[in-house]
Scaffold this motif. Structure first.
Motif, PDB file in Angstrom:
ATOM      1  N   GLU A 283     -73.004 -54.967  23.606  1.00  0.00           N
ATOM      2  CA  GLU A 283     -72.299 -56.247  23.718  1.00  0.00           C
ATOM      3  C   GLU A 283     -72.389 -57.036  22.423  1.00  0.00           C
ATOM      4  OE1 GLU A 283     -72.010 -59.154  27.343  1.00  0.00           O
ATOM      5  OE2 GLU A 283     -73.877 -59.561  26.267  1.00  0.00           O
TER       6      GLU A 283
ATOM      7  N   THR B  39     -69.223 -57.930  19.997  1.00  0.00           N
ATOM      8  CA  THR B  39     -68.929 -59.320  19.644  1.00  0.00           C
ATOM      9  C   THR B  39     -68.857 -59.513  18.137  1.00  0.00           C
ATOM     10  OG1 THR B  39     -70.036 -60.111  21.650  1.00  0.00           O
ATOM     11  CG2 THR B  39     -69.723 -61.710  19.872  1.00  0.00           C
TER      12      THR B  39
ATOM     13  N   PHE C 155     -66.674 -58.572  34.270  1.00  0.00           N
ATOM     14  CA  PHE C 155     -65.349 -59.119  33.973  1.00  0.00           C
ATOM     15  C   PHE C 155     -64.342 -58.749  35.058  1.00  0.00           C
ATOM     16  CE2 PHE C 155     -66.951 -58.072  29.536  1.00  0.00           C
ATOM     17  CZ  PHE C 155     -67.448 -59.345  29.324  1.00  0.00           C
TER      18      PHE C 155
ATOM     19  N   GLN D 164     -63.552 -65.925  33.505  1.00  0.00           N
ATOM     20  CA  GLN D 164     -64.702 -65.236  32.932  1.00  0.00           C
ATOM     21  C   GLN D 164     -64.358 -64.614  31.579  1.00  0.00           C
ATOM     22  OE1 GLN D 164     -65.718 -62.835  36.605  1.00  0.00           O
ATOM     23  NE2 GLN D 164     -67.769 -63.439  36.006  1.00  0.00           N
TER      24      GLN D 164
ATOM     25  N   SER E  67     -65.811 -65.236  27.330  1.00  0.00           N
ATOM     26  CA  SER E  67     -66.572 -64.117  26.780  1.00  0.00           C
ATOM     27  C   SER E  67     -65.876 -63.514  25.572  1.00  0.00           C
ATOM     28  CB  SER E  67     -66.759 -63.041  27.858  1.00  0.00           C
ATOM     29  OG  SER E  67     -67.267 -61.852  27.306  1.00  0.00           O
TER      30      SER E  67
ATOM     31  N   GLY F 258     -65.410 -59.799  26.153  1.00  0.00           N
ATOM     32  CA  GLY F 258     -64.358 -59.604  27.147  1.00  0.00           C
ATOM     33  C   GLY F 258     -62.978 -59.728  26.527  1.00  0.00           C
TER      34      GLY F 258
END
Length: 221
Positions: free
Chosen positions: A26, A30, A73, A107, A111, A114
């Motif tokens: 993650e 990102t 998600f 959501q 994120s 996401g």
């Protein structure tokens, strides 16, 4: 007996390591985007060997798929949420559909990874973009199949149009761009989009409600 005593600790350590690897993915996603995700980079970030990543996930593709499946998600338990409600009227069914889609994209809006997964699915040509697209499609198909439907309605096709549009608006929001004068990056703009969701699903289920009534049946959470 000694072997049995060690099993809970082994399971706990494996669970903790698995979560650390998923968290590392993650962070890499990102920071670098899906094009920067690689097994060496993720393993280094997690503080494990890449052999362990292969052992737990079968490789970087399996790791990414697991992350998408477990990140929250794309809700895997739509049926569990819908079944106790047992929606029967068109109004109730419209509410369930619009609410589920709205909550999912709320959501995603909050994120960065996401949003990157959505971008990769719609626009990405990176090697892992296909994995992202395939996994998301499987989860979204399952979600839509669990929504309340009627035989006269092709809910899959309708949802494909709705979800595709929502994903596109999400990317506009990420890039600080507008659509028809609506800025989806603002709370006011996104509220209008969610209101449109209710209107669409009310139309699908032929619910003749006014704007005031539509607002009253949609409960934020």
């Amino acid at each position: 007996m000694e072997e049995n005593k060690e099993k809970p600790s082994y399971r706990r350590n494996r669970t903790e390591t698995t979560q650390r690897i998923l968290k590392a993915l993650e962070e890499v996603l990102t920071e670098y985007g899906i094009g920067g995700v690689g097994i060496n980079r993720v393993a280094d970030r997690a503080g494990v060997s890449k052999v362990l990543v292969y052992r737990y996930f079968g490789g970087i593709e399996g790791l990414l798929a697991r992350y998408i499946e477990t990140a929250g998600f794309f809700p895997p338990d739509t049926e569990a949420k819908v079944e106790p409600m047992r929606p029967t009227t068109g109004q109730e069914k419209a509410w369930v559909c619009s609410r589920q889609v709205a909550l999912m994209y709320r959501q995603l809006r909050m994120s960065a990874p996401g949003q990157e997964l959505i971008r990769a699915t719609l626009l990405g040509d990176e090697p892992l973009a296909a994995v992202s697209s395939r996994t998301q499609d499987e989860l979204l198909t399952k979600m839509v199949e669990q929504l309340p439907f009627e035989r006269r309605i092709d809910l899959q096709a309708i949802s494909a149009v709705v979800l595709g549009g929502m994903s596109y608006l999400l990317l506009l929001s990420r890039n600080q761009r507008s659509m028809l004068g609506i800025d989806p990056g603002t709370e006011q703009g996104w509220a209008r989009i969610e209101e449109a969701l209710k209107t669409i699903y009310n139309g699908v289920y032929r619910v003749p409600v006014s704007r005031k009534q539509s607002q009253s049946i949609f409960i934020d959470s």
